[in-house]
Design a protein around this motif. Structure first.
Motif: not given
Length: 299
Positions: A125-129, A148-156
């Motif tokens: 619940x932040x805005x990490x990217x 959860x609830x961030x703006x993370x991208x790419x593969x796991x």
């Protein structure tokens, strides 16, 4: 320091408290990026070395996840458990610690009998990217990870397969892509998984713990298929034959090719019969063949 109205950047100076084991800053108004440069400068290569709980839930942190924090969590990198710690995990001592953990958007109190054998990270619940740092895969004693609830991208990261003690993994409501790593099936203690509302694709693994997770763990990923989802994975088309990695022509193409070949043979046969009849000697030979065929079938 949870549930206040603290407005500030990340308090780097706390990293110099070498005996600090629990840092809970959840539900405040901390903001900005957590700079890797600041961690190296102010942490002097020893930043939260004894930390077992890092909780930054529900703030306004942004930017990429600070990999230098994870690289300095030395105590979380050890997966060895002593006999006394094992007794603590079984609840046979009186040194209990209460922690509030967020999972699937709900908070519940968790009784931790010893911080020696329990650790968790909650940055939700932040805005990490950006991408998840592979360094998290080195935290072998980690029990709970919530991004959860961030703006993370790419593969796991496949390195998550090294988190052998992980019990709960929540990566929901991000923008992760690619397949679910097969390495996650080696996490035999994993009892909670939430990968919902991402951009994951491909077939859901079926081995070990993955056979126990419900449909809710994968919602909001249109590209995922297989049990427990109702979307079946596509199969290889049956009208293609693969030879040396290349598909041959389909049966439809073969039919189109055979039509002109058949017509050519038929026309050629008619032409031969017609020429034979017109040629006098040929006509006699043709009549002889017909008569002989007729007499044989009459008798």
């Amino acid at each position: 320091m949870e549930n206040n109205q603290i407005v500030n950047i990340f308090p780097y100076w706390l990293g110099n408290l070498v005996n600090l084991r629990v840092l809970i800053l959840r539900s405040n108004m901390f903001y900005g990026e957590i700079s890797d440069v600041e961690i190296i400068t102010k942490g002097n290569d020893s930043f939260f070395p004894m930390l077992k709980v890092l909780d930054l839930y529900s703030n306004h942190f942004s930017g990429t996840l600070p990999k230098n924090i994870f690289m300095n969590l030395k105590v979380m990198m050890s997966a060895s458990i002593t006999n006394s710690q094992l007794l603590s995990r079984m609840g046979l001592d009186d040194n209990a610690y209460a922690a509030s953990v967020i999972y699937k958007g709900q908070s519940f109190d968790l009784q931790i009998h010893s911080l020696d054998i329990f650790s968790y990270i909650d940055l939700s619940n932040n805005t990490f990217s950006g991408r998840i740092p592979e360094e998290i895969g080195k935290l072998k004693s980690l029990d709970v990870l919530n991004l959860s609830h961030n703006a993370l991208i790419g593969p796991i990261p496949q390195q998550f397969g090294n988190l052998k003690q992980l019990q709960s993994l929540d990566l929901s409501f991000n923008q992760f892509s690619g397949h679910i790593p097969q390495e996650l099936t080696s996490l035999t203690f994993l009892s909670g998984l939430d990968l919902s509302y991402n951009n994951l694709v491909g077939e859901i693994p079926k081995e070990r713990q993955f056979s126990t997770f419900s449909n809710d763990s994968y919602l909001g990923n249109p590209g995922l298929c297989g049990s427990p989802l109702s979307m079946h994975c596509p199969t290889t088309p049956t009208n293609y034959v693969f030879d040396k990695g290349l598909p041959s022509k389909s049966s439809t193409d073969v039919n189109w090719i055979s039509i002109p070949i058949g017509l050519g043979i038929g026309v050629g046969f008619v032409f031969v019969i017609w020429a034979t009849i017109l040629w006098e000697n040929g006509r006699k030979w043709f009549n002889f063949i017909i008569d002989r065929f007729y007499i044989q079938h009459i008798h």
